[in-house]
Design a protein around this motif. Structure first.
Motif, PDB file in Angstrom:
ATOM      1  N   LEU A 142       0.816  -1.205   0.000  1.00 42.78           N
ATOM      2  CA  LEU A 142       0.000   0.000   0.000  1.00 42.78           C
ATOM      3  C   LEU A 142       0.854   1.261   0.000  1.00 42.78           C
ATOM      4  O   LEU A 142       0.500   2.264  -0.630  1.00 42.78           O
ATOM      5  CB  LEU A 142      -0.957  -0.004   1.200  1.00 42.78           C
ATOM      6  CG  LEU A 142      -2.081  -1.038   1.127  1.00 42.78           C
ATOM      7  CD1 LEU A 142      -2.841  -1.083   2.442  1.00 42.78           C
ATOM      8  CD2 LEU A 142      -3.021  -0.745  -0.033  1.00 42.78           C
ATOM      9  N   GLU A 143       1.989   1.219   0.674  1.00 38.16           N
ATOM     10  CA  GLU A 143       2.892   2.368   0.662  1.00 38.16           C
ATOM     11  C   GLU A 143       3.460   2.592  -0.732  1.00 38.16           C
ATOM     12  O   GLU A 143       3.596   3.738  -1.172  1.00 38.16           O
ATOM     13  CB  GLU A 143       4.015   2.183   1.678  1.00 38.16           C
ATOM     14  CG  GLU A 143       3.557   2.359   3.115  1.00 38.16           C
ATOM     15  CD  GLU A 143       4.621   2.024   4.137  1.00 38.16           C
ATOM     16  OE1 GLU A 143       5.586   1.293   3.807  1.00 38.16           O
ATOM     17  OE2 GLU A 143       4.486   2.502   5.277  1.00 38.16           O
TER      18      GLU A 143
ATOM     19  N   ASN B 184       0.666   4.081  -2.781  1.00 36.42           N
ATOM     20  CA  ASN B 184       0.481   5.468  -2.371  1.00 36.42           C
ATOM     21  C   ASN B 184       1.553   6.368  -3.002  1.00 36.42           C
ATOM     22  O   ASN B 184       1.246   7.450  -3.492  1.00 36.42           O
ATOM     23  CB  ASN B 184       0.496   5.580  -0.852  1.00 36.42           C
ATOM     24  CG  ASN B 184       0.195   6.966  -0.364  1.00 36.42           C
ATOM     25  OD1 ASN B 184      -0.559   7.703  -0.983  1.00 36.42           O
ATOM     26  ND2 ASN B 184       0.786   7.336   0.753  1.00 36.42           N
TER      27      ASN B 184
ATOM     28  N   GLN C  30       0.836   9.416  -5.561  1.00 33.38           N
ATOM     29  CA  GLN C  30       1.293  10.774  -5.288  1.00 33.38           C
ATOM     30  C   GLN C  30       2.132  11.303  -6.440  1.00 33.38           C
ATOM     31  O   GLN C  30       1.982  12.458  -6.852  1.00 33.38           O
ATOM     32  CB  GLN C  30       2.096  10.823  -3.986  1.00 33.38           C
ATOM     33  CG  GLN C  30       1.248  10.680  -2.750  1.00 33.38           C
ATOM     34  CD  GLN C  30       2.080  10.732  -1.473  1.00 33.38           C
ATOM     35  OE1 GLN C  30       3.305  10.827  -1.516  1.00 33.38           O
ATOM     36  NE2 GLN C  30       1.414  10.654  -0.346  1.00 33.38           N
TER      37      GLN C  30
END
Length: 78
Positions: free
Chosen positions: A42-43, A46, A50
Motif C-alpha cells: 500500500l505504501e 500510495n 502521489q
C-alpha cells in the motif's frame, strides 16, 4: 492420586498450554507478517499515486500557462 501422578498431570497440562500458546504465537506472527507485506504494498501504491498526481498537477499548470487567457483574445469588434 499419588504425588508423581499429580505432577505428571500438572506437567501434561502445562505442556498442553505451551503448545496452545505456541500455535497462537505462530498464527499471530503469520498475521503480522501478512499485514507488513500488505502495508509495504500500500505504501508503494500510495507513492505511485502521489507521483502521478504531482505529474498531473504539473501538466495542468503548464497547460494553464500556455493556454491563451482572456487578455490575449481579440475583442469581437476587430
Amino acid at each position: 492420586m499419588s504425588l508423581s501422578q499429580a505432577l505428571a498431570a500438572r506437567f501434561e497440562e502445562l505442556e498442553s498450554r505451551i503448545a496452545y500458546q505456541e500455535h497462537w504465537l505462530e498464527t499471530l506472527d503469520e498475521a503480522v507478517a501478512s499485514q507488513e507485506r500488505r502495508l509495504a504494498q500500500l505504501e508503494r501504491i500510495n507513492a505511485l499515486m502521489q507521483k502521478t498526481l504531482r505529474e498531473q498537477q504539473r501538466a495542468l499548470q503548464e497547460a494553464d500557462m500556455t493556454a491563451p487567457g482572456p487578455q490575449d483574445e481579440m475583442p469581437p469588434h476587430y
